[in-house]
Each structure stands twice: as structure tokens, then as C-alpha cells.
Design a protein around this motif. Structure first.
Motif, short mmCIF file in Angstrom:
data_model
loop_
_atom_site.label_atom_id
_atom_site.label_comp_id
_atom_site.label_asym_id
_atom_site.label_seq_id
_atom_site.Cartn_x
_atom_site.Cartn_y
_atom_site.Cartn_z
N PHE A 42 -10.55 -9.19 -0.25
CA PHE A 42 -9.15 -8.79 -0.21
C PHE A 42 -8.87 -7.73 -1.28
CE2 PHE A 42 -4.83 -9.29 -1.92
CZ PHE A 42 -4.09 -9.00 -0.80
N TYR A 43 -9.30 -8.01 -2.52
CA TYR A 43 -9.04 -7.06 -3.60
C TYR A 43 -9.91 -5.81 -3.49
CZ TYR A 43 -5.67 -10.08 -5.77
OH TYR A 43 -4.54 -10.83 -6.01
N GLU A 44 -11.07 -5.95 -2.88
CA GLU A 44 -11.91 -4.77 -2.64
C GLU A 44 -11.19 -3.81 -1.69
OE1 GLU A 44 -14.73 -2.12 -3.27
OE2 GLU A 44 -14.71 -4.06 -4.29
N LYS A 45 -10.56 -4.36 -0.64
CA LYS A 45 -9.77 -3.53 0.29
C LYS A 45 -8.61 -2.87 -0.44
CE LYS A 45 -10.62 -6.11 4.54
NZ LYS A 45 -10.00 -6.97 5.57
N ARG A 46 -7.92 -3.65 -1.28
CA ARG A 46 -6.78 -3.10 -2.02
C ARG A 46 -7.24 -1.96 -2.95
NH1 ARG A 46 -1.78 -4.09 -0.51
NH2 ARG A 46 -1.23 -3.60 -2.63
N SER A 56 0.81 -1.22 0.00
CA SER A 56 0.00 0.00 0.00
C SER A 56 0.84 1.28 0.00
CB SER A 56 -0.95 0.01 1.20
OG SER A 56 -0.21 0.04 2.40
N GLY A 57 2.13 1.15 0.17
CA GLY A 57 3.01 2.32 0.15
C GLY A 57 4.42 1.91 -0.24
N GLU A 58 5.29 2.91 -0.35
CA GLU A 58 6.68 2.64 -0.72
C GLU A 58 7.49 2.25 0.50
OE1 GLU A 58 8.66 5.45 -3.24
OE2 GLU A 58 6.75 6.04 -4.15
N VAL A 59 8.25 1.17 0.37
CA VAL A 59 9.13 0.72 1.44
C VAL A 59 10.50 0.41 0.83
CG1 VAL A 59 7.28 -0.24 2.86
CG2 VAL A 59 8.44 -1.70 1.23
N PHE A 115 -6.18 1.95 -2.92
CA PHE A 115 -5.74 2.63 -4.13
C PHE A 115 -6.49 3.95 -4.32
CE2 PHE A 115 -6.89 3.35 -8.65
CZ PHE A 115 -5.64 3.68 -9.15
N LEU A 116 -7.81 3.92 -4.18
CA LEU A 116 -8.62 5.14 -4.33
C LEU A 116 -8.24 6.19 -3.29
CD1 LEU A 116 -12.13 3.63 -5.13
CD2 LEU A 116 -10.54 4.71 -6.73
N GLU A 117 -8.01 5.74 -2.05
CA GLU A 117 -7.60 6.67 -0.99
C GLU A 117 -6.26 7.31 -1.33
OE1 GLU A 117 -7.63 4.44 2.64
OE2 GLU A 117 -9.81 4.19 2.59
#
Length: 196
Positions: A134-138, A50-53, A142-144
Motif C-alpha cells: 500500500f505504501y509502496e503504491k503511495r 493522491s490529488g487535491e479535492v 508521490f514520485l509521479e
């Protein structure tokens, strides 16, 4: 400029249970049972989080996930009590698939662990509705991240965006897998060059 780069790399990343599940399921897919962390795995999974690491942050996270599982396993031979120590059941199940003993894992098995494997491997059988959630959360993450107000977007447009997002996700997965294969091949070449 260099100070900005260093401070960016040291920024703490807040790991969600979705990120932990993504790491674990991709780690199992990439490295298999009791697999070892590698920089190739970092390249394989980094775009799915969900972010850069950084490689260091991801390596530390995998180490801590394994350490938590192994510590609880050592302290408790009963999986039911051990499961209670994990805030997320999926994190526990995925960790058990990677680092648990075969006799601990009552899940069904299937053959085809990869091109060089003829033995059965333990996998988690996700129900279709679990995969969808799971993909709905992802997609929501993404939208956020895109800072979109979904309340003002017509439903048919949002569905089109989701389809495009899924196409991009599939293409990214294919790319990451091919890139990991390429990195593995390059690593093999380097190893043979170092032996010579």
C-alpha cells in the motif's frame, strides 16, 4: 481570478482504488462504525489523497461509496455475491467494516475503540506485506506527482528520499489527527455557545 477558483473547484477528480481505500480506512479511524461525514474529516484526510479535492467532492465520494455498499447489501444478503460487485476487495472489506452489520463481519476484533469506547470494534487485519505494498503504491504516486525519473536516481538516494517521505507522511498524519481533535473541540465549544 474568481472564475479560475470556481473552475478549479469544479474540475472532476479521478478517484483511484488507492484513494478509495485511503478514504475508507481513515473514515473508519476518524468517524467509526456508521459514522457521519464532517468537514473535520475532510481536513483529516485531504493531505493523504493522491490529488487535491474539495470538501464537496470528498463528501460526495463518501456518500457514493456508502450508497454503493448499501444498495448492494439491500439487493443481496449473501456477502460472497455482494463482494463480486466490488472491483476491489479492500474497498468491499473497508465498506463492510463501516456500514455492514456486525454479524456480517467475521473479521477478528480488538478492544480499544478510542478513549470513550470499552467495547470491541471490527477492524481489518492487514498483513505486513499488504501494508508495505500500500505504501509502496503511495510512494510511487508521490514520485509521479513530483515528475521524477527514478531510473536516473541512484538506489541509495531513492532510499533516502523514501525515508524522508515516510517521516513527512507520519508527521502529516500526526498533524491531521491533532488538527481534527482541535476542530472537534472548537465545534463542541460552538455547540455549547449556541445552546447558551
Amino acid at each position: 481570478m474568481e472564475e479560475e477558483k470556481e473552475s478549479k473547484e469544479k474540475m472532476p477528480f479521478r478517484w483511484s482504488s488507492t484513494d478509495e481505500c485511503t478514504i475508507l480506512e481513515n473514515f473508519y479511524e476518524f468517524a467509526g462504525k456508521n459514522g457521519n461525514y464532517s468537514k473535520a474529516f475532510y481536513h483529516f484526510v485531504k493531505g493523504k489523497l493522491s490529488g487535491e479535492v474539495s470538501n464537496s467532492q470528498l463528501s460526495t465520494k463518501v456518500y457514493r461509496l456508502r450508497k454503493r455498499f448499501m444498495k448492494n447489501k439491500r439487493n443481496d444478503n449473501n456477502n460472497n455475491n455482494m463482494r463480486e460487485k466490488f472491483p476491489d476487495e479492500k474497498v468491499f472489506e473497508l465498506s463492510r467494516n463501516i456500514w455492514g452489520d456486525d454479524q456480517e463481519n467475521p473479521k477478528s476484533t480488538i478492544g480499544g475503540g478510542g478513549p470513550s469506547s470499552s467495547s470491541s470494534i471490527n477492524i481489518i487485519q492487514w498483513k505486513p506485506e499488504e501494508v508495505e505494498r500500500f505504501y509502496e503504491k503511495r510512494f510511487k504516486i508521490f514520485l509521479e506527482n513530483m515528475k521524477l525519473d527514478v531510473t536516473s536516481i541512484p538506489t541509495h538516494v531513492l532510499e533516502d528520499v523514501r525515508k524522508e517521505w515516510e517521516d513527512v507522511r507520519r508527521a502529516r498524519n500526526d498533524y491531521e489527527l491533532k488538527n481534527a481533535d482541535l476542530l472537534e473541540e472548537i465545534s463542541d465549544i460552538r455547540c455549547t455557545q449556541n445552546v447558551s
